[in-house]
Structures are given as structure tokens and as C-alpha cells.
Design an enzyme around this catalytic site. Sequence first.
Site, short mmCIF file in Angstrom:
data_model
loop_
_atom_site.label_atom_id
_atom_site.label_comp_id
_atom_site.label_asym_id
_atom_site.label_seq_id
_atom_site.Cartn_x
_atom_site.Cartn_y
_atom_site.Cartn_z
N GLU A 43 -9.83 -61.74 -30.61
CA GLU A 43 -9.45 -59.91 -30.58
C GLU A 43 -8.13 -60.70 -29.31
OE1 GLU A 43 -8.30 -57.44 -31.29
OE2 GLU A 43 -10.19 -57.93 -33.44
N TYR A 126 -6.45 -51.58 -25.66
CA TYR A 126 -6.91 -52.04 -26.53
C TYR A 126 -8.10 -53.24 -27.13
CZ TYR A 126 -6.80 -54.66 -30.64
OH TYR A 126 -7.56 -55.54 -31.82
N ASP A 144 -3.36 -50.44 -31.38
CA ASP A 144 -2.66 -51.73 -31.37
C ASP A 144 -1.12 -50.84 -31.85
OD1 ASP A 144 -3.52 -51.64 -34.26
OD2 ASP A 144 -3.18 -53.81 -34.56
N CYS A 196 1.66 -51.18 -44.65
CA CYS A 196 2.62 -50.10 -43.79
C CYS A 196 3.06 -51.15 -42.96
CB CYS A 196 1.44 -49.00 -43.02
SG CYS A 196 2.58 -47.52 -42.40
N CYS A 203 4.65 -48.57 -49.73
CA CYS A 203 3.53 -46.87 -50.09
C CYS A 203 3.32 -46.69 -50.82
CB CYS A 203 4.62 -45.74 -49.56
SG CYS A 203 5.65 -45.92 -48.13
N CYS A 206 -0.40 -47.91 -51.16
CA CYS A 206 -1.04 -47.51 -49.64
C CYS A 206 -2.01 -46.09 -49.76
CB CYS A 206 -0.04 -46.81 -49.22
SG CYS A 206 -0.80 -45.71 -47.26
N CYS A 212 0.25 -39.18 -45.88
CA CYS A 212 1.30 -39.14 -45.17
C CYS A 212 2.59 -38.50 -44.84
CB CYS A 212 1.40 -40.63 -45.29
SG CYS A 212 2.37 -40.99 -44.83
#
Length: 347
Positions: A43, A126, A144, A196, A203, A206, A212
Site C-alpha cells: 500500500e 487512504y 483513492d 472505469c 462500460c 462493467c 451507473c
Amino acid sequence: MPANLSAIAPALLDWYDANARSLPWRAPPGTPAPDPYRVWLSEVMLQQTQVATVRPYFEKFVARWPDFASLAAAEDAELMAAWAGLGYYARARNLLACARAVANEHGGMLPDTEEGLRALPGLGAYTAAAIAAIAFGRRAVVVDANVERVVARLFALPQPLPAGRPAIRTATESITPDARAGDFAQAMMDLGSGICTPRTPRCLLCPVRTECDGFATGHPEAFPRKAPRREKPQRHGTLFWLEHDARVLLVRRPAKGLLGGMRALPTGPWAETPPGMAEAPVDADWQVMGAVAHGFTHFRLSCTVAAATLPAHMPAPDGEWWPIDSLDEAGMPTVFVRAQRLMEGLR
DNA sequence: GAGGCGTGGCT
DNA sequence: TAGCCAAGCCT
């Protein structure tokens, strides 16, 4: 707001179960949580840095320092050299400070709450949330840049960043599930990096397209809106290549600030106009060998590379005389490696 | 809140 | 191709 908020997390988790990327710091979906040390290390490396860039550094670090105790015992210089090229060098300084705090003040165990993690060096909102969720199964709201983009589109949030961040956080909170919060966070990030995407979202692939609002507008790529960026100024400098006995002079940059704590070639000031040979490490017969360019976060740099050999009988300036043949092991930031490559090309 | 702080990939 | 952008943190 999407009509069916409660449908988003299940659809995303189903998609993640089938499509999660296999990454060296990640446990497969549905399996026990991964080693907190590996989650923490990945991370920190992933802050503002893409997966493909991080992967080789992560492998190198865990092979050399497999746990908090070994990393806490590392020398500053070897840690900084191992981080060279990854950028944002304050992360490396904080990484070492964090490992030592964990080893010396927390019994070698990472705190398992968001609040406890947030208090450690280099762990902000975060990263603390991500570790709490991924390594310890806590419900945490992980936001994030990927999540910002995904959520701004899902909710078609019109407010530009950065002012729109609180609304994005609230929206993210409203779709974060109680169970599998770590998988949910990673699913959002996989979705943001692979489907995305910023310019041309895919899309049709997705799993939450039907929920959405941004897709419904016909222009999901318009979200999130962002305030215009400032133009980057141009600066000029000189990098000094001083040779003596098949070695070159290296210095350690000041602990804080740009490229702080890193081994480097000596430089003059980085100014609006070319500084010539100002602040050369010694008074010598400097020859201009070429130039290198480099872009930093907030300015562009164009540097003349000047070379000389140490004049006879001159006392050596402060620094390390590094063997030119093994300069790749010195661990210098990229702009200095560019100068090194330039000099190698002239040999 | 805004600016300092790296680097490489993508379009 | 020259911006744009990235699994942000700190002051």
C-alpha cells in the site's frame, strides 16, 4: 443517486470473485487475509504509483526484508538505495520510521484499527483504511483516485475536485458493505484501473453499468470534473561529474525536500536561468558534455552535465568516490541516472 | 486549503 | 505527442 444502492456491492463482489487480478501482495478472493506486512508494504509503494511499476520493487523488498523486524534493522542508506527510481522518497523515509515504530513500540505487530494505523508515519486516511479493510477485515471507507472516479461516475456527481471530495466520501460510505470491505475496496480499484478508466471507460464490460448514473448520461468520462492545473515552470541546473581514479564523486542530498536523503551527483542551484558552473564541487576545468531533461511533480528541469577530473594535489571534496563500473548499485534518482547514461554513451 | 513531492505509462 | 494521470502524505 443510483436507484438501487444495495445492488452495487454484491454485483461488484461477484465480478471480483471471477476477475480479481493476481498480485503478489494479494490473497485470492474468499481466502484468509494476507500478511499485514505485505499489505502495508504494497500500500505504501502503491501511493500515487501504478501496479506495474510497484511489482518488481515489492518482490525485491520482500525477498530482502520479509518482515517488520528485518526491515526495522535495515540501514537507512541501503533502504534508500533499494527505493531509488520509485519516486516520492519521503515514502521510503517514512517506511523505515514506520517499521521501526512497529518493531519497537507495537511488539512487531501492526495496529489492527484504522485509528491505530493512521497514527503511524506515512499512513494517511487512504492507506490506514485500506490496511484495516484488506489485512484486518474491518469495515472502512477506502477512497483513492480510482474510487473517486468510479463513485463520481456511479452517482454522476457534478462538483469538481477537490471541493467534491466530501460528497464522494459520503457516497462511497453509502455503498460500502459490512462484510468483505477489503475485497470491496480492491474490487473498486481493479474496476477503476481496468474498466472505469480515466479517458475511455469500457462500460460494456462493467458489472455495475446498470446502476451507473454516469453511464446513463451518455458521457461517463466527463466525471469526475477537476479544477484546472497550474502550468509547470521550467528550471535549469548543472550536474557535476567529477572523476578520480575510475571513480565519480557522489553526495548525499539533504534529508528533507526534493529527492531528500538520496545519493546523487553534485548539483548547482535549480533556477529560472542556467546557473553555469555555480556551486561546482571543486575549481576545475569543467567541460559541458551534454544535457538531460526530467519532469518533476511541479516543475520541469533541464540540466547541463559538466565533467572534469580532480586536479592533482587538490584535497578531495566531501562525498563518496563511487566506482564508475558499479554505479548502477549506488541507488540514485532517475535524473542522475540519466546523466550517468549520458556519460556512459560518451565513453 | 494548497502546495511540495517522482516517475513511467497511456492516449 | 505532450499532457494527463496514478492504490496520497505531510506541512
